[in-house]
Design a protein around this motif. Structure first.
Motif, short mmCIF file in Angstrom:
data_model
loop_
_atom_site.label_atom_id
_atom_site.label_comp_id
_atom_site.label_asym_id
_atom_site.label_seq_id
_atom_site.Cartn_x
_atom_site.Cartn_y
_atom_site.Cartn_z
N GLU A 6 -2.47 -4.84 -2.51
CA GLU A 6 -2.09 -3.30 -2.56
C GLU A 6 -0.76 -3.10 -3.25
O GLU A 6 0.49 -3.10 -2.68
CB GLU A 6 -1.69 -3.14 -1.07
N ASN A 57 -4.33 1.09 3.04
CA ASN A 57 -4.41 -0.13 2.46
C ASN A 57 -5.86 -0.31 2.12
O ASN A 57 -6.55 0.30 2.39
CB ASN A 57 -3.57 -1.11 3.22
N ILE A 102 -7.77 1.42 -1.65
CA ILE A 102 -6.74 0.66 -2.17
C ILE A 102 -7.26 -0.76 -2.06
O ILE A 102 -7.56 -1.25 -0.77
CB ILE A 102 -5.36 0.95 -1.47
N GLY A 141 0.82 -1.20 0.00
CA GLY A 141 0.01 -0.01 -0.02
C GLY A 141 0.71 1.25 0.00
O GLY A 141 2.13 1.28 -0.58
N GLN A 201 -2.54 1.57 -9.04
CA GLN A 201 -2.46 0.12 -8.44
C GLN A 201 -2.72 -0.94 -9.40
O GLN A 201 -3.47 -0.85 -10.40
CB GLN A 201 -3.56 -0.12 -7.41
#
Length: 747
Positions: A414, A404, A410, A390, A431
């Motif tokens: 992560e 996270n 997210i 994250g 991401q």
């Protein structure tokens, strides 16, 4: 010997100070320590440094100051020839002799040998250096500067690695994983079948001369031999044995993982020192034990000694702001970009005065730091982009919060591949492989200054390949995020109109390998940058493309990229064709610095049609030809990031703005025979430059992008000007600032 080393290190240091190049290497992992009078000489991963025991002075030497390679794997010096000998992991040698550095590349290799050429250890005896190699032994004549003999330790199709070797009474002894091999130091050593073997099948990692005997070590036990090497006697058990270091005829150091023991000539232990750091080696000088640590330089009592620098050489990305530097070691395989690789290096931070190490355990044991980005409005606040854990917020180098799946949009996994701040202070992250429901997706995440989030699922509208691994995005000042998708999805352009929390006015475009939708040669896009005229420069696994007028072209719905053609010898050739482009940076003169996977750095003109320079590991201090990031600061210093460390190049282009700096013209005077360009630097950006003779006649005029102007010494008729004094008259773009200087020409 003292004068030689003082001369060598001082001259090397002075050269590096005056060079355009600077190394940002780590000097903390000490491989070996030698001594010359009052200088301790320490080898590290990417170079050497000296420590003066009397003054405490430190000096370093690397590729920037004269060496030819990085990855130092062996090091010694020979008093008989006043030679420093440095062996590298690629099999090359540097021999420093009489103040010069000689590169030796011609180790005799078997015609069909394709294995490792690494030099593991160097021992000297008289005029000879004995090299322990991954395939055998080689003897180098230091007087004649040539190889004498090489023996391949070959049993069938298996090559025996020689860990260390020594010469005792003109006999070579080699420590291998298959026993101790010996042979007279004569013309018959190339015949491996004629070598004798002792304790066959036992792995020996260490061997050293001590008085008239040999000290031999496995990884756990120590043995001494008689003068002829045939009678063996156990000295004792030393688990995690790292090194054997004879210091005088009266004592020897035994280095274990975190212990150094001193034995006398009868192998009786006279002193033992424990350490908190893991060790590689040690040295005893003037009654002081110097421990060669793996992470903190040499340890003298409670003091750690090494040139200041990053914690480690492993590097992936860099960020620069206000004379501060942030380096992330990365968390991805540089060949298979979608595969994470863990490390425990944390990240490295230069605060403007010294380097600091932010340890991985201060970030909840973060193992995948892809990029470290400072908050432009608060440099005490930084964000670490993790490839598995994250977004990590650090305040004053301490963990503040990890964003996270539990406290932000997210998703699991992560896996953040990169990000940047926009000009409104919003932090933008990419991401890859976000498990949104039952299927992995790719997403764009916005975080405002007050920690409000927006989550954009890109898969359904753009990234059709759910496994696609995005690369670091480029965020422009018009509200567009340019997203390279290196696993077959081309270049995604997301227009959020500078309103990250309002997605109703957003638009998305894809530039790919389809006619009138980009016509890219490959959908594996790795990087993108917009230059000073808003032309997009796109790097792929097969080369480089440019995209002119991108905003209007994307709106039109029909658009194609262009090749960049360079003309050489009357023939047009595509720039960087079939070469993987990893990163592109644009300097203040709108010139392009292009980093590649295998070919180093290409410096291109504004339009890309002229190759201004090329830097690689053969012609420059760049450690390897794999360049993973390039960034340029306002002074014009260009930073090159490689997996083996960071170096910088200080060119002439500076981000000067509308003000003039310190004007410098060189060469000045221009002497007879000089035919190159005359450079004038320190100018305001896009300054107008006029050059006249003393009578006021105009002989040349130009514009100075990036604060630099060049003149070839010719007049408007392209004829060399006559001898005399020439006035350089300069004004900035709006005429509010003026400057003058003079150039003397001697024909």
């Amino acid at each position: 010997m003292k004068n030689f080393f003082l001369f060598f290190f001082i001259s090397a240091f002075c050269f590096s100070q005056n060079s355009r190049w600077t190394d940002y290497f780590s000097y903390f992992n000490i491989k070996k320590i030698e001594k010359s009078n009052d200088l301790l000489l320490c080898s590290t991963e990417n170079g050497l440094f000296s420590y003066n025991e009397n003054s405490g002075e430190l000096k370093k030497i690397s590729k920037v100051s004269g060496l030819h390679e990085v990855k130092v794997n062996a090091f010694t010096y020979n008093t008989n020839n006043n030679s420093v000998i440095i062996g590298y992991s690629n099999g090359k040698l540097d021999i420093v002799k009489d103040g010069e550095v000689h590169l030796i590349v011609d180790i005799p290799f078997e015609q069909n040998y394709q294995g490792s050429k690494q030099i593991n250890h160097i021992d000297t005896d008289g005029d000879y250096a004995l090299l322990s190699l991954d395939f055998g032994i080689s003897v180098f004549d230091l007087k004649r500067m040539e190889f004498r003999e090489t023996c391949y330790f070959k049993n069938g199709l298996t090559y025996y690695k020689v860990n260390k070797a020594a010469i005792l009474d003109n006999k070579i002894y080699a420590a291998t994983d298959y026993g101790i091999y010996s042979h007279e130091n004569n013309g018959l050593i190339p015949n491996f079948a004629s070598w004798n073997v002792y304790s066959s099948g036992t792995a020996y990692a260490h061997i050293a001369k001590f008085n008239s005997s040999l000290i031999i070590g496995t990884k756990t036990n120590l043995i001494s031999t008689s003068s002829n090497g045939t009678s063996w006697q156990s000295i004792g058990s030393y688990p995690n044995l790292k090194d054997i270091v004879p210091t005088t005829s009266k004592s020897i150091l035994i280095v274990q993982d975190k212990i150094i023991s001193v034995l006398n000539e009868n192998f009786v232990k006279t002193n033992t020192v424990s350490y908190s750091e893991s060790l590689n080696t040690g040295y005893l000088s003037n009654g002081i034990i110097y421990a060669g640590t793996q992470l903190k330089g040499i340890q003298k009592n409670n003091q750690f000694i090494a040139p200041d620098g990053p914690y480690n050489n492993s590097s992936y990305s860099i960020n620069l702001l206000d004379n501060k530097i942030w380096i992330a070691p990365g968390g991805r395989n540089n060949d298979n970009l979608y595969r994470p690789i863990s490390n425990t290096y944390g990240y490295y931070y230069f605060n403007g005065n010294i380097w600091e190490h932010i340890a991985y355990d201060k970030m909840n044991k973060e193992l995948y730091p892809m990029r470290v980005i400072p908050n432009p409005s608060n440099l005490n606040e930084t964000y670490v982009f993790s490839y598995l854990n994250g977004l990590i917020k650090m305040v004053d180098a301490n963990l503040s919060v990890i964003f996270n799946r539990n406290n932000s949009p997210i998703k699991f996994y992560e896996r953040l591949t990169g990000g940047a701040y926009d000009n409104k202070g919003n932090l933008i992250a990419l991401q890859a492989y976000a498990l949104n429901g039952s299927k992995p997706h790719n997403s764009l995440i916005f975080k405002t200054q007050n920690d409000q989030f927006a989550y954009i699922d890109l898969t359904s509208v753009a990234l059709s390949n759910s496994d696609s691994s995005t690369m670091n995005p480029y965020v422009d000042d018009k509200g567009y995020v340019w997203i390279p998708a290196q696993r077959g999805n081309g270049l995604v352009v997301y227009n959020y109109n500078n309103t990250p929390l309002n997605t109703g006015d957003d638009k998305i475009y894809v530039i790919e390998n389809k006619e009138n939708k980009g016509n890219l040669p490959s959908n594996n896009v790795i990087c993108v940058t917009l230059d000073n005229s808003n032309t997009a420069w796109i790097g792929m696994d097969v080369g480089l493309r440019i995209f002119r007028n991108p905003y209007s072209s994307l709106e039109s719905g029909s658009y194609n990229v262009e090749r960049v053609i360079i003309e050489q010898n009357g023939l047009g050739e595509e720039v960087l064709r079939d070469i993987r482009v990893n990163c592109i940076a644009v300097d203040a003169a709108n010139r392009k610095w292009v980093g590649t996977q295998t070919s180093g750095v290409f410096y291109l003109s504004e339009d890309g049609k002229t190759l201004l320079n090329k830097f690689n590991s053969d012609n420059s201090p760049i450690p390897t030809n794999m360049i993973t990031d390039i960034q340029i600061d306002k002074s014009g210093e260009v930073f090159f990031v490689t997996p083996s460390g960071v170096v910088s190049y200080r060119g002439d282009i500076t981000d000067t703005g509308d003000k003039f700096g310190d004007i410098l013209a060189y060469p000045n005077p221009v002497r007879p025979g000089y035919t190159g360009n005359i450079t004038i630097k320190g100018l305001a950006h896009d300054a107008f430059v006029k050059i006249t003779d003393v009578a006021g006649n105009l002989v040349y005029e130009t514009k100075a992008p990036g604060g630099v102007a060049t003149w070839n010494g010719n007049n408007f008729n392209n004829k060399p000007v006559a001898s005399g004094i020439y006035l350089v008259l300069m004004s900035n773009a709006d005429g509010s600032e003026h400057a003058t200087t003079k150039i003397a020409v001697i024909r």
